[in-house]
Design a protein around this motif. Structure first.
Motif, PDB file in Angstrom:
ATOM      1  N   HIS A   1      48.283  23.899  63.507  1.00  0.00           N
ATOM      2  CA  HIS A   1      49.414  23.004  63.737  1.00  0.00           C
ATOM      3  C   HIS A   1      49.012  21.535  63.605  1.00  0.00           C
ATOM      4  O   HIS A   1      49.857  20.680  63.342  1.00  0.00           O
ATOM      5  N   MET A   2      47.728  21.237  63.757  1.00  0.00           N
ATOM      6  CA  MET A   2      47.249  19.860  63.632  1.00  0.00           C
ATOM      7  C   MET A   2      47.049  19.444  62.175  1.00  0.00           C
ATOM      8  O   MET A   2      46.998  18.256  61.893  1.00  0.00           O
TER       9      MET A   2
ATOM     10  N   ARG B   1      46.371  26.226  67.298  1.00  0.00           N
ATOM     11  CA  ARG B   1      46.439  24.788  67.563  1.00  0.00           C
ATOM     12  C   ARG B   1      45.851  23.987  66.416  1.00  0.00           C
ATOM     13  O   ARG B   1      46.402  22.962  66.023  1.00  0.00           O
ATOM     14  N   LEU B   2      44.748  24.473  65.881  1.00  0.00           N
ATOM     15  CA  LEU B   2      44.129  23.769  64.756  1.00  0.00           C
ATOM     16  C   LEU B   2      45.031  23.792  63.525  1.00  0.00           C
ATOM     17  O   LEU B   2      45.120  22.798  62.800  1.00  0.00           O
TER      18      LEU B   2
END
Length: 111
Positions: free
Chosen positions: A62-63, A59-60
């Protein structure tokens, strides 16, 4: 952690300017260790196997903006090349004898 490492490298650089043998040895040792770590990280990025397996890490990642990974790779390669240059310059003999006043007075071009 990176700020502490930068502080240590700045302190070593200042001590190397004074010509202390112990800091030259420490710089050789620490520079060699620091050359291995970013090189392994850059090698993983170049190979394309930098995808994290942890869902939080995914998730990190992709951010992050799309330019972050190439910029990080360029910075790592710049760090590796500057550390390598510093170690090569430490391996060379000091040039102070060549540029001293007594050496210039004895050179044939100054007569």
């Amino acid at each position: 952690m990176q700020i502490a490492a930068a502080g240590v490298l700045i302190g070593l650089a200042r001590s190397n300017l004074r010509g202390l043998r112990s800091t030259r040895t420490t710089t050789w040792w620490l520079g060699g260790v620091m050359l291995c770590c970013p090189t392994v990280d850059a090698g993983g990025s170049l190979a394309g196997d930098s995808a994290p397996h942890d869902p939080v890490q995914q998730r990190l990642q992709h951010m992050l903006p799309g330019w972050w990974e190439p910029a990080d790779l360029v910075l790592v390669l710049l760090l590796v090349s500057s550390l390598l240059l510093a170690l090569v310059l430490l391996a060379l003999p000091p040039a102070t004898k060549f540029f001293s006043v007594s050496a210039l007075a004895g050179s044939p071009s100054m007569r």
